[in-house]
Design a protein around this motif. Sequence first.
Motif, mmCIF file in Angstrom:
data_model
loop_
_atom_site.group_PDB
_atom_site.id
_atom_site.type_symbol
_atom_site.label_atom_id
_atom_site.label_comp_id
_atom_site.label_asym_id
_atom_site.label_seq_id
_atom_site.Cartn_x
_atom_site.Cartn_y
_atom_site.Cartn_z
ATOM 1 N N MET A 125 18.604 15.006 -15.019
ATOM 2 C CA MET A 125 18.874 16.426 -14.817
ATOM 3 C C MET A 125 17.803 17.049 -13.915
ATOM 4 O O MET A 125 18.110 17.835 -13.016
ATOM 5 C CB MET A 125 18.894 17.142 -16.166
ATOM 6 N N VAL A 126 16.561 16.677 -14.162
ATOM 7 C CA VAL A 126 15.474 17.198 -13.321
ATOM 8 C C VAL A 126 15.646 16.710 -11.887
ATOM 9 O O VAL A 126 15.457 17.469 -10.924
ATOM 10 C CB VAL A 126 14.104 16.770 -13.899
ATOM 11 N N THR A 129 18.281 18.774 -10.301
ATOM 12 C CA THR A 129 17.787 20.117 -10.010
ATOM 13 C C THR A 129 16.967 20.116 -8.729
ATOM 14 O O THR A 129 17.105 20.999 -7.876
ATOM 15 C CB THR A 129 16.926 20.626 -11.187
ATOM 16 N N ASN A 133 17.959 22.089 -5.358
ATOM 17 C CA ASN A 133 17.022 23.037 -4.758
ATOM 18 C C ASN A 133 16.761 22.706 -3.301
ATOM 19 O O ASN A 133 16.728 23.588 -2.445
ATOM 20 C CB ASN A 133 15.703 23.026 -5.535
ATOM 21 N N ILE B 26 9.970 22.337 -15.212
ATOM 22 C CA ILE B 26 11.439 22.316 -15.266
ATOM 23 C C ILE B 26 11.974 23.731 -15.332
ATOM 24 O O ILE B 26 12.953 24.078 -14.666
ATOM 25 C CB ILE B 26 11.901 21.478 -16.485
ATOM 26 N N ASP B 27 11.300 24.588 -16.112
ATOM 27 C CA ASP B 27 11.716 25.995 -16.178
ATOM 28 C C ASP B 27 11.673 26.635 -14.788
ATOM 29 O O ASP B 27 12.594 27.336 -14.377
ATOM 30 C CB ASP B 27 10.814 26.773 -17.141
ATOM 31 N N PHE B 30 14.462 25.493 -12.598
ATOM 32 C CA PHE B 30 15.743 26.123 -12.928
ATOM 33 C C PHE B 30 15.810 27.554 -12.394
ATOM 34 O O PHE B 30 16.830 27.985 -11.870
ATOM 35 C CB PHE B 30 15.969 26.123 -14.444
ATOM 36 N N LEU B 33 16.373 27.355 -8.808
ATOM 37 C CA LEU B 33 17.766 26.944 -8.546
ATOM 38 C C LEU B 33 18.704 28.140 -8.698
ATOM 39 O O LEU B 33 19.593 28.363 -7.869
ATOM 40 C CB LEU B 33 18.153 25.826 -9.511
ATOM 41 N N MET B 34 18.502 28.922 -9.749
ATOM 42 C CA MET B 34 19.353 30.103 -9.954
ATOM 43 C C MET B 34 19.200 31.076 -8.802
ATOM 44 O O MET B 34 20.181 31.616 -8.280
ATOM 45 C CB MET B 34 18.984 30.789 -11.277
#
Lengths: 255, 148
Positions: A125-126, A129, A133, B26-27, B30, B33-34
């Motif tokens: 998942m990372v 991501t 990105n 990771i936060d 995310f 990414l959002m």
Amino acid sequence: MAKWDVMRGRDLKQILGVEEAVVIKSIQQGKIGPEDLLRREGAAEWKKVSELRDWLFMSPTQRWEEEARRRDGAAESPGQPSDDSGGSARRAARRVPVSAHADEEEEFEPPRRNMDVEEFDLTPMVDMTFLLNMFFMLTTSYVLLRSIDVPAPNLSQSKDAQASRQQMQSLDDLRDDFIIAEIRPDNAILIDEKEVARKDLLEALKARMRESGKNELIVQAADEAYHEVVVAVLDAGNEAGMQRVRLATSAEEGP
Amino acid sequence: MQGGGGDPFVKFRPHEDLHIDFTPMIDSMFLLLMFNIMIFAITGTQQIQVPEAAYSKGAETHEAILFSIREPSVPGGEATIYEGEVLEDKKVTPDEVRQIVEKAVSEGRKKILIKAERKVPYKTVLEVAGALSSIDDGTLLLAVQQPR
């Protein structure tokens, strides 16, 4: 209940897979002496019974507490050896004889800190991501939309069109007060009837302002002229320091 | 027995508990990414190549009535006018532009933002801008972008 391998010290005879309760009972009865050896069933290392005696006689709860205390102590001062004498005293104070409650306590399994917890593997998942990105960073163009203000041209389409047309002035009337920029259908630019290359537009406007002393610009473009040329003239007018920049329109022939 | 009363058959290795906590990273990823997804959605519809101008200000897109104009597919052809962003179901005629502007003016909006492609004929821009003719203090905004 754990099982143990037992090795007699005097003749190295091994008995494998002995129930822990049996081992404890044998130690109490003296059948297994302090010099005999023990290991967890299947483990590699043997230890003397004298070393394991304290541990064996602890209840599961005490064992867990002791394990936690030992771990916390190691985390706080990992370089310092623990004070075993005090620990032994505390253990002795807490030690309870193996009794009928032992089985009851065996059933109680407190949560262990070190237990193997099945964790989700977040790596894919990372990775995704990161990839997303990178995709967005490479493909998104952060273009901020900007605008230039122009007074709305009067196209004589109001209800009072006739009156509006009467108020209109011809370019020739305006030449005394304004610098006139004309854009022909072939996108050629004329500043006060003098053709100017697009790259020289700014300098030409500045020069014309100096020569004439006028600082207002009217842009008259042909219908076929490109929008970008009109914008270029408006922008040059702003850059040259024109106080007012306006768009001219042609009057339609009315009835 | 050494080192307290822990299980003597389990060697305690303090370094087992040491690991890098990736949670904040990771936060952050995310959140990034959002942000990227939202920005992509906003700018993704921008298919208009507007002219460049050095002297400009940030477009007040929320206050103005936006019209997009695409240049003709063939030289000398008709440019296409859209209400808002370039979407197939948002094509409008000059008459419809006038109706839209009149309705918006009745709601208090008196600015037209024209996002026209570079080779749009000036005539088409004037057709849209002409909707402001009947409004006393109407403002015409021509969308541009900063020179690269």
